[in-house]
Each structure stands twice: as structure tokens, then as C-alpha cells.
Write a protein that holds these residues in place. Structure first.
Motif, PDB file in Angstrom:
ATOM      1  N   ARG A 183      -3.305  -4.598   9.643  1.00 52.11           N
ATOM      2  CA  ARG A 183      -1.918  -5.038   9.453  1.00 52.11           C
ATOM      3  C   ARG A 183      -1.809  -6.532   9.182  1.00 52.11           C
ATOM      4  NH1 ARG A 183      -1.040  -1.018  13.819  1.00 52.11           N
ATOM      5  NH2 ARG A 183      -0.046   0.768  12.817  1.00 52.11           N
ATOM      6  N   ALA A 184      -2.924  -7.183   9.022  1.00 54.94           N
ATOM      7  CA  ALA A 184      -2.908  -8.627   8.794  1.00 54.94           C
ATOM      8  C   ALA A 184      -2.161  -8.999   7.520  1.00 54.94           C
ATOM      9  CB  ALA A 184      -4.334  -9.164   8.740  1.00 54.94           C
ATOM     10  N   THR A 185      -2.178  -8.116   6.529  1.00 63.06           N
ATOM     11  CA  THR A 185      -1.533  -8.436   5.246  1.00 63.06           C
ATOM     12  C   THR A 185      -0.018  -8.582   5.362  1.00 63.06           C
ATOM     13  OG1 THR A 185      -1.438  -6.089   4.675  1.00 63.06           O
ATOM     14  CG2 THR A 185      -3.337  -7.341   3.872  1.00 63.06           C
ATOM     15  N   ILE A 186       0.589  -8.051   6.425  1.00 59.91           N
ATOM     16  CA  ILE A 186       2.041  -8.168   6.585  1.00 59.91           C
ATOM     17  C   ILE A 186       2.398  -9.145   7.706  1.00 59.91           C
ATOM     18  CG2 ILE A 186       2.580  -5.907   5.608  1.00 59.91           C
ATOM     19  CD1 ILE A 186       2.839  -4.824   8.472  1.00 59.91           C
ATOM     20  N   ALA A 187       1.471 -10.023   8.010  1.00 58.43           N
ATOM     21  CA  ALA A 187       1.682 -10.963   9.114  1.00 58.43           C
ATOM     22  C   ALA A 187       2.919 -11.825   8.925  1.00 58.43           C
ATOM     23  CB  ALA A 187       0.451 -11.856   9.286  1.00 58.43           C
ATOM     24  N   TYR A 188       3.251 -12.170   7.691  1.00 59.59           N
ATOM     25  CA  TYR A 188       4.338 -13.113   7.446  1.00 59.59           C
ATOM     26  C   TYR A 188       5.586 -12.452   6.875  1.00 59.59           C
ATOM     27  CZ  TYR A 188       0.631 -16.280   8.574  1.00 59.59           C
ATOM     28  OH  TYR A 188      -0.378 -16.910   9.251  1.00 59.59           O
TER      29      TYR A 188
END
Length: 221
Positions: free
Chosen positions: A44-49
Motif C-alpha cells: 500500500r506504499a503507492t497510496i501513501a500520499y
């Protein structure tokens, strides 16, 4: 797909936070520098921001950046403050506050999240954060009194035990709500003045609930 996290972080600050009246210099600096993606599962790192709460697993979430920023800003944290973060999860909110205040106690009930928070905070040089484990609704009075208390998730009501360790002129930020779709909660700012705690609503916010607050015996709000 390769994500430019530094660019995503700048876009979060310039596109989400500044246009919505996030102006506290230390807060903006912390949010612009801390790698939010490291506090999430790799998948889920790709949607961190993104402007959304991100699942961590086990009914826990990393709070939306905008909501977190507004909660922290309304407590007006300063360099000499001692802070408590309730429901610290993997430690992102505690890491943000650690860049602004003197010391932070990060309270977490999930042993695995607490372990991850210790590792992440240590790797980021947040030596002024102490991670403690225990029931969230009980707070951590032993580390008080606190100038700032941040509840990192929505709660249906707030037990007295969380407001009691506030110092005189201390501030508490929490979202009171069910977390159900269509029923947004409200962010409250509480303050202790003359030994008496009072609060007022500041803005509407729908964020996932923290477990462990289902049936508090007494309520502040």
C-alpha cells in the motif's frame, strides 16, 4: 511502476495541505520530510500520499494526511511541549509531532504495531519518542502531564481518563464519531483551564474508528 515518493510528498504538501490552511511552519516541514510510505505495508506504499485513510490490517488505519495535519495544527504544538499520541499505530503521527515538540509518548495497544513503531522511529532518529503498550482508552497518565494529546483515529466518545493527564492550558484533539459511511464525525479541540476541561467542535471529519473505545464508562464530550 516506480513511484517518486519525494515528488508525491511535495504534491501532498502543496496540493492538499497548504490550500486548506495548514500554515504551522514546523508541521509543514515535518510532513514535507517524513517518508509516510515507510509506515505502510509494502503493498500500500503507492497510496501513501493520497487523501484517504490507508488500511494497515487488523481494523487499523493510517489517518488521512489532511485530517492528521488539521488535528495537530489546532493544538498549536511548540518546542517545549510534551505530547501523548493515543492509537499511535506504526508511529507516523508521533514522528510528525516529534519534529515539533520536546517529547512524545506513543501509546499503542497492538504489540506488532508498537514493535514496528519502535523500529521505524529509531531508524528515523526520533529519539524523543517513547513507545508504550496498553489499552488505548486508559491513556498513559504515568507519562504526564501532557501539553498536547492527539487521538489518532475516531472514537464514539472520549473517556475522562484521556483528558485527566492534560497539563494546565493543555490541548487535546480528537474526532468523535462512529466511522460509519454517511455519518461523518467532528473534530473537537479540548483545553484544560483552571483545572477544568472543556471542548468545542472545529470541523467535520470522517475517519476510521480506533478499537477499544466501544463502551467507555464516562464521557468528556
Amino acid at each position: 511502476m516506480t513511484i517518486d515518493f519525494a515528488l508525491a510528498r511535495r504534491n501532498m504538501v502543496e496540493g492538499q495541505l497548504r490550500p486548506n490552511q495548514i500554515v504551522h511552519p514546523g508541521l509543514l516541514e515535518a510532513l514535507a520530510e517524513l517518508p509516510r510510505e515507510r509506515f505502510l505495508p509494502d503493498a500500500r506504499a503507492t497510496i501513501a500520499y493520497a487523501d484517504e485513510a490507508v488500511p494497515l490490517g487488523g481494523d487499523r488505519y493510517l489517518m488521512e494526511p489532511m485530517v492528521l495535519a488539521r488535528l495537530i495544527q489546532m493544538t498549536q504544538p511548540s518546542a517545549e511541549d510534551r505530547a501523548l499520541v493515543v492509537g499511535a499505530g506504526p508511529g507516523y503521527g508521533a514522528a510528525v509531532l516529534a519534529r515539533i515538540v520536546k517529547s512524545v509518548v506513543a501509546l499503542e495497544s497492538d504489540p506488532e504495531l508498537a514493535k514496528r513503531a519502535r523500529s521505524l522511529l529509531s531508524s528515523l532518529g526520533a529519539g524523543n519518542v517513547t513507545v508504550v503498550e496498553g489499552p488505548l482508552a486508559g491513556g498513559h497518565a504515568a507519562g504526564g502531564p501532557y501539553d498536547v494529546i492527539l487521538v489518532e483515529g475516531a472514537v464514539p466518545a472520549l473517556p475522562d481518563s484521556l483528558a485527566q493527564p492534560l497539563a494546565e492550558e493543555g490541548r487535546l484533539a480528537a474526532i468523535i464519531g462512529s466511522g460509519r459511511p454517511g455519518y461523518p464525525g467532528r473534530a473537537y479541540l479540548g483545553r484544560k483551564v483552571g483545572g477544568t476541561f472543556s471542548s468545542r467542535p472545529i470541523f467535520d471529519a470522517g475517519t476510521p474508528v480506533l478499537p477499544g473505545f466501544e463502551a467507555p464508562p464516562r464521557f468528556v464530550f
